[in-house]
Design a protein around this motif. Structure first.
Motif, mmCIF file in Angstrom:
data_model
loop_
_atom_site.group_PDB
_atom_site.id
_atom_site.type_symbol
_atom_site.label_atom_id
_atom_site.label_comp_id
_atom_site.label_asym_id
_atom_site.label_seq_id
_atom_site.Cartn_x
_atom_site.Cartn_y
_atom_site.Cartn_z
ATOM 1 N N PRO A 33 -16.909 46.794 -26.287
ATOM 2 C CA PRO A 33 -16.275 46.285 -27.228
ATOM 3 C C PRO A 33 -16.490 44.806 -27.509
ATOM 4 O O PRO A 33 -16.443 44.091 -26.397
ATOM 5 N N TRP A 34 -16.638 44.280 -28.720
ATOM 6 C CA TRP A 34 -16.992 42.966 -28.937
ATOM 7 C C TRP A 34 -16.347 42.546 -30.267
ATOM 8 O O TRP A 34 -16.684 43.077 -31.287
ATOM 9 N N THR A 35 -15.702 41.361 -30.300
ATOM 10 C CA THR A 35 -15.173 40.882 -31.596
ATOM 11 C C THR A 35 -15.687 39.484 -31.704
ATOM 12 O O THR A 35 -15.624 38.640 -31.097
ATOM 13 N N PRO A 36 -16.338 39.380 -32.762
ATOM 14 C CA PRO A 36 -17.025 38.087 -33.116
ATOM 15 C C PRO A 36 -16.123 36.969 -33.374
ATOM 16 O O PRO A 36 -15.206 37.141 -33.731
ATOM 17 N N MET A 37 -16.519 35.589 -33.076
ATOM 18 C CA MET A 37 -15.548 34.705 -33.369
ATOM 19 C C MET A 37 -15.510 34.284 -34.755
ATOM 20 O O MET A 37 -16.526 34.629 -35.581
ATOM 21 N N THR A 38 -14.454 33.979 -35.261
ATOM 22 C CA THR A 38 -14.095 33.736 -36.870
ATOM 23 C C THR A 38 -14.296 32.282 -37.098
ATOM 24 O O THR A 38 -13.957 32.020 -38.330
ATOM 25 N N LYS A 39 -14.154 31.531 -36.079
ATOM 26 C CA LYS A 39 -14.298 30.054 -36.307
ATOM 27 C C LYS A 39 -14.807 29.312 -35.088
ATOM 28 O O LYS A 39 -14.902 30.039 -34.146
ATOM 29 N N PRO A 40 -15.370 28.270 -35.163
ATOM 30 C CA PRO A 40 -15.926 27.400 -33.929
ATOM 31 C C PRO A 40 -15.045 27.443 -32.896
ATOM 32 O O PRO A 40 -13.966 27.246 -33.142
ATOM 33 N N LEU A 41 -15.915 27.523 -31.594
ATOM 34 C CA LEU A 41 -14.991 27.299 -30.352
ATOM 35 C C LEU A 41 -14.186 25.929 -30.290
ATOM 36 O O LEU A 41 -13.196 25.784 -30.021
ATOM 37 N N ALA A 42 -14.667 25.081 -30.915
ATOM 38 C CA ALA A 42 -14.074 23.538 -31.010
ATOM 39 C C ALA A 42 -12.848 23.558 -31.753
ATOM 40 O O ALA A 42 -12.051 22.583 -31.707
ATOM 41 N N GLU A 43 -12.494 24.804 -32.579
ATOM 42 C CA GLU A 43 -11.293 24.716 -33.363
ATOM 43 C C GLU A 43 -10.232 25.979 -32.668
ATOM 44 O O GLU A 43 -9.253 26.080 -33.247
ATOM 45 N N CYS A 44 -10.836 26.593 -31.518
ATOM 46 C CA CYS A 44 -10.102 27.671 -31.007
ATOM 47 C C CYS A 44 -9.095 27.555 -30.013
ATOM 48 O O CYS A 44 -9.131 26.443 -29.300
ATOM 49 N N THR A 45 -7.926 28.087 -30.156
ATOM 50 C CA THR A 45 -6.956 27.931 -28.996
ATOM 51 C C THR A 45 -7.398 29.086 -27.847
ATOM 52 O O THR A 45 -7.662 30.336 -28.232
ATOM 53 N N VAL A 46 -7.665 28.590 -26.651
ATOM 54 C CA VAL A 46 -8.273 29.379 -25.602
ATOM 55 C C VAL A 46 -7.286 29.636 -24.287
ATOM 56 O O VAL A 46 -6.788 28.695 -23.816
ATOM 57 N N ALA A 47 -7.122 30.980 -24.038
ATOM 58 C CA ALA A 47 -6.260 31.370 -22.848
ATOM 59 C C ALA A 47 -7.466 31.646 -21.621
ATOM 60 O O ALA A 47 -8.595 32.272 -22.039
ATOM 61 N N LEU A 48 -6.696 31.576 -20.507
ATOM 62 C CA LEU A 48 -7.495 32.117 -19.236
ATOM 63 C C LEU A 48 -7.060 33.504 -18.842
ATOM 64 O O LEU A 48 -5.726 33.652 -18.763
ATOM 65 N N VAL A 49 -7.699 34.335 -18.313
ATOM 66 C CA VAL A 49 -7.407 35.452 -17.549
ATOM 67 C C VAL A 49 -8.035 35.557 -16.349
ATOM 68 O O VAL A 49 -9.398 35.521 -16.217
ATOM 69 N N THR A 50 -7.174 35.507 -15.248
ATOM 70 C CA THR A 50 -7.621 35.375 -13.736
ATOM 71 C C THR A 50 -7.394 36.899 -13.300
ATOM 72 O O THR A 50 -6.333 37.602 -13.706
ATOM 73 N N THR A 51 -8.399 37.360 -12.167
ATOM 74 C CA THR A 51 -7.879 38.355 -11.530
ATOM 75 C C THR A 51 -7.458 38.137 -9.980
ATOM 76 O O THR A 51 -7.598 39.082 -9.212
ATOM 77 N N ALA A 52 -6.999 36.837 -9.900
ATOM 78 C CA ALA A 52 -6.641 36.277 -8.609
ATOM 79 C C ALA A 52 -5.274 36.691 -7.936
ATOM 80 O O ALA A 52 -4.881 36.353 -6.854
ATOM 81 N N GLY A 53 -4.427 37.329 -8.844
ATOM 82 C CA GLY A 53 -3.017 37.636 -8.421
ATOM 83 C C GLY A 53 -2.053 36.362 -8.279
ATOM 84 O O GLY A 53 -1.101 36.125 -7.555
ATOM 85 N N VAL A 54 -2.152 35.688 -9.218
ATOM 86 C CA VAL A 54 -1.400 34.340 -9.244
ATOM 87 C C VAL A 54 -0.230 34.565 -9.958
ATOM 88 O O VAL A 54 -0.180 35.317 -11.068
ATOM 89 N N ALA A 55 0.877 34.228 -9.304
ATOM 90 C CA ALA A 55 2.365 34.351 -10.048
ATOM 91 C C ALA A 55 2.814 33.027 -9.785
ATOM 92 O O ALA A 55 2.733 32.447 -8.705
ATOM 93 N N CYS A 56 3.832 32.606 -10.761
ATOM 94 C CA CYS A 56 4.707 31.702 -10.469
ATOM 95 C C CYS A 56 5.473 31.927 -9.459
ATOM 96 O O CYS A 56 6.071 32.958 -9.101
ATOM 97 N N THR A 57 6.078 30.786 -8.840
ATOM 98 C CA THR A 57 6.784 30.977 -7.580
ATOM 99 C C THR A 57 8.411 31.436 -7.743
ATOM 100 O O THR A 57 8.886 32.289 -7.150
ATOM 101 N N ASP A 58 8.658 31.507 -9.126
ATOM 102 C CA ASP A 58 10.012 31.777 -9.500
ATOM 103 C C ASP A 58 9.799 33.286 -10.217
ATOM 104 O O ASP A 58 10.769 33.829 -10.834
ATOM 105 N N ASP A 59 8.662 33.658 -10.289
ATOM 106 C CA ASP A 59 8.317 34.923 -10.806
ATOM 107 C C ASP A 59 8.273 36.045 -9.672
ATOM 108 O O ASP A 59 7.828 35.686 -8.416
ATOM 109 N N GLU A 60 8.286 37.416 -10.053
ATOM 110 C CA GLU A 60 8.091 38.268 -9.253
ATOM 111 C C GLU A 60 6.532 38.528 -8.629
ATOM 112 O O GLU A 60 5.617 38.418 -9.344
ATOM 113 N N PRO A 61 6.332 38.253 -7.287
ATOM 114 C CA PRO A 61 5.062 38.633 -6.727
ATOM 115 C C PRO A 61 4.324 39.813 -6.997
ATOM 116 O O PRO A 61 4.930 40.868 -7.421
#
Length: 169
Positions: A33-61
């Motif tokens: 599955p692939w969704t083409p970009m609809t605007k230049p990356l320089a105009e995009c809001t970008v989120a990160l997704v990690t597989t490292a099992g990171v959790a805030c210390t006040d969140d459930e581990p």
């Protein structure tokens, strides 16, 4: 380089079975599955997704006890991490990576400061307010596919994310 031992908690026989199984996995021929970009990356809001099992210390581990009890299982839930988080605000909950590197420098597993630098340079529009973490090593990804990924996608849409960068641990 971060050393990853995907077989750390498996006994010898199970380790051999998993290695053979992974080697025989056939792709089903479905298009990626692939969704083409609809605007230049320089105009995009970008989120990160990690597989490292990171959790805030006040969140459930992430559930490491469940994984220790059943090495065929991995916690399929996700956590949301604010862009402002630092090493002092989070903990890593993953049994198959050397967590010390990410604990010393969060950018190793969740490069939010590097993303902010890219935004300052005009490469990306801006970092998302929140980023996402899952626990890698999912031998049975049905729950991840059916529940976790759609939940993350809904949260990203709600905060106006245009693009996501995956950060494997």
């Amino acid at each position: 380089t971060m050393a990853i031992d995907s077989y750390r908690f498996l006994d010898f026989a199970t380790r051999q079975i998993i290695k053979a199984w992974v080697g025989r996995q056939a792709l089903d021929g479905s298009p990626i599955p692939w969704t083409p970009m609809t605007k230049p990356l320089a105009e995009c809001t970008v989120a990160l997704v990690t597989t490292a099992g990171v959790a805030c210390t006040d969140d459930e581990p992430f559930d490491q006890d469940g994984e220790r009890a059943n090495p065929w299982w991995g916690d399929p839930t996700h956590r949301s991490i604010p862009q402002s988080a630092t090493e002092h605000d989070v903990a890593l909950h993953h049994l198959h990576i050397d967590r010390r590197f990410g604990e010393q420098d969060l950018d190793v597993v969740l490069p939010m400061r590097r993303l902010a630098e890219l935004a300052a340079q005009g490469v990306v529009g801006r970092p998302a307010d929140r980023h996402y973490s899952i626990m890698g090593y999912q031998l049975r990804a049905e729950v991840m596919e059916r529940e976790t990924a759609p939940a993350i996608a809904r949260e990203m849409r709600a905060q106006g994310v245009d693009a996501a960068a995956l950060v494997p641990a």
